[in-house]
Scaffold this active site. Structure first.
Site, PDB file in Angstrom:
ATOM      1  N   ASP A 126       0.849  73.369  -7.035  1.00 44.21           N
ATOM      2  CA  ASP A 126       1.253  74.628  -7.628  1.00 44.21           C
ATOM      3  C   ASP A 126       1.912  75.510  -6.509  1.00 44.21           C
ATOM      4  O   ASP A 126       2.629  76.405  -6.664  1.00 44.21           O
ATOM      5  CB  ASP A 126       0.123  75.381  -8.321  1.00 44.21           C
TER       6      ASP A 126
ATOM      7  N   ASP B  64      -2.628  79.167  -3.851  1.00 40.93           N
ATOM      8  CA  ASP B  64      -3.102  78.790  -5.258  1.00 40.93           C
ATOM      9  C   ASP B  64      -4.473  78.282  -5.310  1.00 40.93           C
ATOM     10  O   ASP B  64      -4.772  77.572  -4.564  1.00 40.93           O
ATOM     11  CB  ASP B  64      -2.319  78.021  -6.015  1.00 40.93           C
TER      12      ASP B  64
ATOM     13  N   GLU C  56      -7.619  76.679  -7.850  1.00 39.07           N
ATOM     14  CA  GLU C  56      -8.206  76.110  -8.919  1.00 39.07           C
ATOM     15  C   GLU C  56      -9.762  76.401  -9.046  1.00 39.07           C
ATOM     16  O   GLU C  56     -10.553  76.469  -7.898  1.00 39.07           O
ATOM     17  CB  GLU C  56      -8.170  74.553  -8.961  1.00 39.07           C
TER      18      GLU C  56
ATOM     19  N   HIS D 157      -1.305  72.129 -12.238  1.00 41.40           N
ATOM     20  CA  HIS D 157      -2.648  72.827 -12.156  1.00 41.40           C
ATOM     21  C   HIS D 157      -3.402  72.071 -11.000  1.00 41.40           C
ATOM     22  O   HIS D 157      -4.709  72.171 -11.010  1.00 41.40           O
ATOM     23  CB  HIS D 157      -3.325  72.619 -13.402  1.00 41.40           C
TER      24      HIS D 157
END
Length: 572
Positions: free
Chosen positions: A171, A26, A28, A166
């Site tokens: 995540d 994941d 960001e 988030h």
């Protein structure tokens, strides 16, 4: 042909999911656009339901993090100020994920950022298999089970211990739980390998996947295959219908591909759903498989094979046998002593060649039967000088025979006079800026040149009683016996075999072929052209030849030569 086994072997099944290492990742970022920057990378490596390792780091994006993103993720400019740049993080992540199947929720977003980063930093993208848990959930879960396919919704549905917030690693951990829950679900639908999983996410139906066992036991060698469907005829008798015929260098791999997401043609998807089995026949070479495919298609006319409606219909340009011969477009070569040129797949092509000859030589264009002793009515072409007017007895039979000889020479020995004859007309059209008319003539001459090459490629093989040729193929020798343009036999000499002895045995066992009339081959033109293409390949060796396999130098000229002979200094 082979019986169809009901169960696949272990090798045919693929890689079991229990043995696959998944890297759930994941990212960001500073936003959702392609120009935004990565601020955090989190990943979890799992296999067999066990966590093997985790990867997490903040990333300095070298740009300001928007306030809305900072509030959403909790990542601020201060937090990433001392973090490493992506150029330092990316090699470590690629090493962590090496050999794994990448998994992400909305994978196009995360994987897209990683691929662009590799391209921008000049790292090779390893191109791993990618599983998108969003696509997997849409296929595996019913509409009334979850209200949407967001990560938070799915994590709650599968009772994840870690709630997504988030942040990259959190995540990723939640996505691991979602992945395991989805794998358990699709396992009940017959998805047991990573190959099955990839096909499932691409919406390959379970019914189609189940038919992959039809490929089990097929050899990894050249051959032809055909899909069949069992049905009943009007009398109620069981009848097996051939739906589709194909050929391949590797029968097993090719047939298996029909039951995967790699096959996207709607007609073929329909055919696979209708089919009740697959049959096959192994061949000694790819060429033999190509030829057998053509013959089976001609014999069965499978409704799912795309082909011309009447491939056996060919047109020929005939130079008639009469006191004043003429050019006629006919459908068959007959043993009538006339000269034939072709074949042509379309009437328009034959007419273009005919028109090119009419432009170059004053051979008559009328269809009347003319007498060498009695004159008859003339036409406008004679008055325009485009015909030597044999109808008026303006030329003797001997003089007209010279015109006919030139026409036939332009077709069969040297096309340059035909090209040069158009030079004056083309130059005039260009000078008048009539470029469309000039282009029409140029296209006609191009068709003429290409047709002469096709004629000689086919006619030269059609006239050879026998050619025995061989070519290396992965250490073996492919040996073919060709008679009058037809593949009469094929064999394969393997390491340790005496190739000459295998060739002699192939000749002895080859099909007996009668000589066809005229330049027509003893096979379909398409088969003869496939044979010609094989013979012209680099590395093919002639073992024996009975006859003459050749064609004149000045036929089928290249585009540059066409312009030089036909156009001179004119430019269209």
């Amino acid at each position: 042909m082979t019986a169809l086994p009901s169960q696949p072997t272990f090798d045919d099944l693929g890689t079991p999911l229990s043995q696959v290492q998944f890297c759930v990742v994941d990212l960001e970022t500073t936003g959702g656009g392609v120009d935004d920057k990565v601020t955090e990378v989190g990943a979890v490596k799992v296999a067999g339901g066990e966590v093997l390792g985790e990867f997490q780091t903040l990333v300095n994006p070298s740009t300001h993090i928007p306030p809305l993103i900072a509030v959403l993720t909790g990542i601020t400019d201060t937090m990433v100020a001392g973090a490493p740049r992506l150029a330092s993080v990316l090699p470590s992540f690629l090493e962590f994920a090496a050999g794994c199947v990448l998994v992400a929720h909305n994978a196009s977003f995360d994987v897209g950022f990683l691929k662009r980063a590799c391209a921008g930093l000049d790292y090779a993208w390893p191109n791993p298999p990618v599983i998108d848990t969003v696509a997997l959930a849409r296929q595996a879960l019913l509409r009334d089970e979850v209200r949407n396919h967001k990560l938070a919704t799915l994590a709650q549905h599968f009772h994840a211990e870690t709630a997504p917030n988030h942040r990259a690693l959190t995540d990723a951990r939640a996505t691991v739980t979602v992945l395991h829950g989805l794998l358990e679900r699709v396992g009940n639908l017959g998805v047991h390998t990573v190959e099955d999983l990839l096909e499932f996410t691409r919406r390959v139906s379970p019914q189609r996947r189940a038919k992959r066992t039809w490929a089990t036991g097929l050899p990894a060698s050249p051959g032809v295959y055909w899909f069949v469907a069992d049905g009943r005829d009007a009398a109620g008798q069981t009848r097996r219908q051939v739906l589709y015929v194909g050929k391949s260098r590797n029968l097993r791999a090719r047939v298996r591909s029909y039951f995967t997401a790699a096959e996207t043609r709607p007609r073929i998807d329909e055919m696979v759903r209708v089919a009740t089995g697959v049959e096959h026949l192994t061949c000694n070479s790819e060429l033999e498989a190509e030829v057998l495919e053509l013959r089976l298609i001609a014999a069965h006319s499978p409704r799912y094979n795309r082909r011309s409606k009447y491939p056996e219909r060919q047109l020929w340009l005939k130079l008639t046998r009469e006191p004043y011969p003429r050019l006629s477009i006919v459908r068959r070569c007959l043993p009538d002593g006339a000269d034939y040129f072709g074949p042509f797949a379309r009437r328009g092509t034959a007419e273009a060649v005919q028109a090119a000859l009419y432009d170059a030589f004053p051979i008559r264009q009328c269809t009347a039967r003319l007498s060498a002793k009695r004159p008859s009515d003339s036409c406008m072409l004679g008055e325009l000088g485009r015909c030597c007017a044999p109808c008026e007895l303006a030329v003797t039979p001997e003089e007209y025979a010279e015109v006919v000889r030139q026409v036939w020479a332009g077709l069969t020995r040297d096309i340059r006079p035909v090209l040069r004859a158009a030079r004056g007309r083309l130059t005039g059209l260009v000078a008048q800026q009539r470029f469309e008319d000039a282009a029409t003539i140029t296209d006609r001459l191009t068709t003429f040149a290409r047709s002469t090459l096709r004629h000689h490629r086919v006619a030269s093989l059609a006239g050879c009683p026998q050619i025995v040729a061989a070519c290396r193929d992965r250490g073996d020798w492919e040996i073919h016996v060709i008679r009058y343009g037809r593949l009469a036999g094929a064999a394969r000499a393997r390491p340790g075999d005496v190739a000459q002895a295998v060739a002699r045995a192939a000749v002895a066992a080859a099909e007996q072929v009668r000589r066809p009339p005229g330049p027509q081959p003893a096979a379909t033109v398409e088969e003869t052209e496939r044979i010609a293409a094989w013979l012209e390949r680099p590395g093919v060796r002639l073992i024996e030849i009975d006859g003459e396999w050749s064609w004149p130098l000045h036929v089928g000229l290249a585009d540059g030569e066409l312009a030089r002979h036909a156009l001179g200094t004119a430019r269209v």
